[in-house]
Design an enzyme around this catalytic site. Structure first.
Site, mmCIF file in Angstrom:
data_model
loop_
_atom_site.group_PDB
_atom_site.id
_atom_site.type_symbol
_atom_site.label_atom_id
_atom_site.label_comp_id
_atom_site.label_asym_id
_atom_site.label_seq_id
_atom_site.Cartn_x
_atom_site.Cartn_y
_atom_site.Cartn_z
ATOM 1 N N GLU A 1 -2.678 1.154 -4.753
ATOM 2 C CA GLU A 1 -1.320 1.488 -4.494
ATOM 3 C C GLU A 1 -0.557 2.178 -5.825
ATOM 4 O OE1 GLU A 1 0.355 -0.683 -0.641
ATOM 5 O OE2 GLU A 1 0.537 -2.010 -2.439
ATOM 6 N N CYS B 1 7.437 -3.717 3.161
ATOM 7 C CA CYS B 1 8.112 -3.483 1.992
ATOM 8 C C CYS B 1 9.153 -2.341 1.818
ATOM 9 C CB CYS B 1 7.357 -3.630 0.809
ATOM 10 S SG CYS B 1 5.962 -2.354 0.690
#
Lengths: 628, 628
Positions: free
Chosen positions: B313, B397
């Site tokens: 990520e 998130c």
């Protein structure tokens, strides 16, 4: 006319500079270094069924699978590659190494004929319980191919005997009869090995077993699911999720899209095309043609590389052909050569030979270093300098796949039937064939693939009537041919020029296949190639490499109107480079984004054949060059 | 001059069309739908510490980790987003939902102040044993940010009291004193939350704890390794392999390259920049500036997206900015807005505001659908039509990150110190600030980001001496300003125009920031953007989407000499589209490779703002458009 069959490698001598160098390198450097690696990695030791089994050399994946299960196949492929190379020049040391391996295999073989060193050593109770993952028949197939090739070269059939006993055992286990397993291998391979056996020995039982495995593939209920349940596993707990991975999602005649693991796909389609020809199976031929078109129209790299994705070592979406992250496993390009050859022999359509040639000279050949001892597994079409060749791999499938292809290339040059001799590839051969009923010596000499001037001599023992078929490659725009100095009309049928006449000793054919630098454009759906061209000269795809430039090749731009010049170069003992006046970004620092592109400065672009990249140290490389 | 500080969101009212729509959507649709999702996914139930613990909703990864460990943070971010939105318009139903959550958190909190619903419910014995992976302090940080925001909007400090008790407990556990853990969170977050608390309450203990966590990061011996050994784990058995992942590979002042997980990096750098400003820490500021330059010169997408790779990520190599496979997590662009704002307040350099604006209007805003109820997690810059927005995610998130950013955008518009008022963004605000010692009503009205005509009224209660700083965006080539109709000399300092004068009621400033379509070129090392341009108009990056064309947008080519026209469009209640006469591949089938590119046909290219893509059904999209 009767279908043409390839003239086997043992009957064709390679005499030209290009293949002599590659074959010599494989014989002298690759085969010995691979034997040393097989020893070092304890792969050869594993044939001795050491007890207790030593710890795994290659750790199991999270899913419990170790690629060590296919060590037998590495041994089989090494024997096969060595056998082809020995046809070029016999070598007592290599032959002794092969015989020692055969000793071990003979000792390892179970009394019932079963032979798989992983299972015999580590889990004898689990034979044939996981065809989906564990490559048991695949291993048998590669050992069989090795046995066939070694028999072809040497006439020694001890390994072939071992494998025929194993095949008897396999036949006792698999088939439609009650009590037998209705299975097939997760990784197709044994099918094409069985067909090779049939071609060499005429064993129709081998052909029938190959046919059975192909026809059974994808039948419902699905064998791999039933097999998983039988061993207490959840069929859905399959890392690759879909049986497309092994092309067993549908019966083969219902398959229309090229899917899954690229090597598995190519091996399966190779066997399908073989069977279509040998059994005149129109439905199988039609399935092959549909799959071929799908591959050609949407999924093949310009190099003949296949399979953009590392995650399934295979195919994804149509037109998904990224360059820097291309997986394009060497094995897959090798296997495309196999399939293309089989398609070619269905109906002698030169488009198959064109693809065979592209995959051979580019996507496959790139897998072996110039010095013959290092390799590429994945073959990106662009590099920022990160990837390098390696000397071995946990999964060394590509090492022996590229060596066996190079060593067997004599088997791809020509084909024959009783009244036809066909040339597919050029580059220098010497052979004697009975054609038109007469033993005829044939030589071809050329500097192919760097030059298209080809001289062929036809010397029948007595005048003979037959047709000479000469492939005119799809890349060639102005081919011309002469027989004994007399021009031949260039009427082509499916990419072949047919010269039918009464041939006499001393006949000379000259074929001119002028090569010129070409720019290749990609379909716009291959988004990453927009505004870019690949370069080609003859059958070779080119790339630009940092070694020939003073900066990262990503800085270069090729003007659309720039003339590309083919230039003989002393590099690599004589190749043709392509050069052009080009433009380049300068060396001043520039921001990541800008409203005004900096002015470009003059530069010279020098392209080398793609298969030769990464032989002069690390650096950037680019096949698809941005135009400006 | 004294450093300027952002004027908090509670003190700035958004009045323009652009942000009113977004804020209204977030308040009316996003916040309620997110509450429904938090309920449906049992995230809110988890606050009640159900006994026995229910089965995991989100399975553990192979490495034993479940993203469910950071459910507390989702709750904290939802409260924070809701609190910002409530400042726009109070809503009793949402407030009741927040109060109910606070009831649960109050009941969950341990007698010693500890609060983490995963650990309290599932493994109370393991508190603080895996800071590397388990987000314990990160969760605390997000709950704290929620508490601070809710306090700012409502003045209610029950949640803040809970969190301050938890902070007392954290302080008892962490620090340099003997017996305390010398640790910090694997995912930076609590640091910037503590600084927010300090800004609102003046609690210097909070600032000191933030400072401690930042300074301790990357110290040797490495805390995460020691912690792993303490719990009997092998420190090397770390999925992400390197502590670069959490930017703890080196002490922060020694870090010079932007590495690892993009969101972690941005949160850490945000805290570093905050501390550099609050503590006048030149070494920390210098580290921030070095990291900023690295990001800007080699690693940021043109949209403000960050982190090309899904596997970490985060960041990879310099110039590795693929389009179709861009990860560019929404959270990372949101976090870049945070960092840019903090950098801006170090020295009021407009380049930071330029990046803030780019990330806000493009890389962040794209994460929320027009209707406010669906999202992007990854934000590719090209699509073949496959990616679609989703309504929720196992790791949600981004959902609350984009809503909290949109809802708090009022806090990014202006800054002040006693004798300066600075405008960073435009788009319509209404505020009253004491500046030059005088309470002054200030309004700004504009159709920004679609139009650069900006009207500002300055109405001090009595004449007041202060400096008005107006940001002149980096994209603007011909800004002009007037005060009460009189032209102002455009002398800029770091991208700001300073107007220092005695302001009187009725003063009117007009600022003209002419917008024109721009073509953006990328550094040639971003190989995939060679020969392509991105389009920009004002602060907005544009894309072409299939909805506006009759074919896949990959078929289009933008001539280099084509005039781009900015055209008001009724789409999305009024935006500006960019159009140009263009060229397109036709609809006849074409091969995968060809020596002659087919002739292109005329077409019209219509580009829309990138942040609005994927709101009109599925289809292809392209930011970087090939030129011809």
């Amino acid at each position: 006319m009767a279908r043409l069959a390839p003239v086997p490698f043992v009957d064709v001598r390679l005499t030209g500079a290009f293949w002599s160098e590659r074959l010599g390198t494989v014989l002298e450097r690759t085969i010995p270094s691979q034997h040393a690696k097989l020893t070092e990695m304890t792969i050869l030791d594993s044939l001795k069924l050491p007890a207790p089994p030593p710890p795994l050399v290659i750790k199991r994946h999270a899913n419990g699978f170790s690629v060590q299960v296919f060590w037998d196949s590495d041994v089989g492929k090494w024997i096969e590659a060595a056998a082809y190379a020995l046809a070029h020049r016999r070598d007592a040391a290599i032959e002794a190494q092969i015989e020692a391996i055969i000793d071990d295999l003979a000792a390892a073989q179970a009394p019932d004929g079963y032979l798989n060193c992983w299972y015999l050593c580590r889990e004898p109770e689990n034979r044939w319980t996981n065809l989906r993952d564990n490559h048991e028949l695949y291993n048998a197939g590669h050992l069989l191919e090795g046995a066939v090739a070694y028999f072809q070269t040497t006439g020694r059939r001890r390994l072939l005997d071992i494998m025929e006993r194993f095949l008897d055992h396999i036949r006792s286990q698999f088939g439609p009869e009650p009590g037998k397993r209705r299975g097939y291998c997760g990784h197709p391979e044994i099918e094409l090995a069985l067909i090779k056996l049939y071609r060499v020995t005429g064993d129709t039982k081998a052909l029938a077993l190959a046919s059975y495995f192909v026809d059974e593939r994808g039948a419902s209920p699905h064998y791999f699911d039933a097999e998983a349940m039988a061993r207490g596993a959840d069929p859905a707990a399959f890392t690759q999720k879909t049986h497309e991975y092994s092309q067993s999602h549908l019966p083969v005649r219902q398959q229309t899209k090229v899917v899954g693991h690229a090597v598995r796909a190519m091996y399966l389609y190779t066997a399908m095309a073989d069977l279509a020809a040998l059994q005149d199976d129109a439905s199988l031929q039609s399935a092959c043609e549909t799959l071929w078109d799908d591959l050609m129209l949407t999924k093949v790299y310009v190099t003949g590389g296949l399979g953009p994705s590392a995650s399934n070592e295979g195919f994804t979406r149509d037109y998904d052909l990224p360059n820097a992250t291309a997986y394009a496993e060497t094995c897959a390009a090798v296997a495309l050569v196999f399939w293309a050859q089989r398609m070619l022999h269905l109906d002698m359509d030169g488009r198959y030979a064109d693809m065979l040639e592209t995959a051979l000279f580019n996507g496959a050949l790139v897998g072996l270093s110039r010095d013959g001892t290092s390799y590429f597994y994945a073959n990106p079409l662009e590099s920022d300098g990160t990837p390098t060749r390696w000397h071995w791999h946990d999964c060394p499938c590509c090492t022996m796949n590229v060596s066996r292809l190079v060593a067997s290339v004599a088997g791809y040059m020509i084909s024959a039937n009783p009244d036809t001799l066909a040339f597919h590839l050029y580059g220098g051969i010497d052979t004697t064939q009975t054609v038109g009923g007469v033993s005829t010596k044939i030589t071809e000499s050329s500097r192919y693939p760097f030059d298209g001037d080809i001289q062929i001599s036809i010397d029948p023992a007595q005048p003979a009537d037959f047709t000479l078929l000469l492939r005119i490659p799809g890349w060639c725009r102005a081919a011309a041919a002469q027989v004994n100095g007399q021009r031949v009309a260039m009427t082509l049928h499916n990419g072949y020029l047919a010269i039918k006449r009464r041939w006499q000793a001393g006949d000379r054919v000259s074929l001119s296949l002028p090569m010129q630098p070409e720019r290749i454009h990609a379909h716009p759906a291959v988004s990453n190639n927009a505004g870019r061209v690949a370069l080609q000269h003859g059958p070779l795809i080119y790339c630009i490499e940092e070694s020939d430039h003073d900066r990262a090749v990503q800085m270069l731009r090729l003007p659309r109107n720039a003339t590309l010049t083919a230039t003989p170069s002393p590099l690599f003992d004589g190749i043709v480079t392509l050069t052009a006046p080009a433009r380049s970004y300068g060396t001043d620092p520039i921001p990541l984004y800008m409203y005004n592109d900096p002015d470009l400065i003059p530069a010279t672009l020098t392209a080398i054949p793609y298969y030769l990249w990464s032989n002069r140290g690390q650096g950037s490389m680019l096949v698809w060059i941005p135009e400006t």
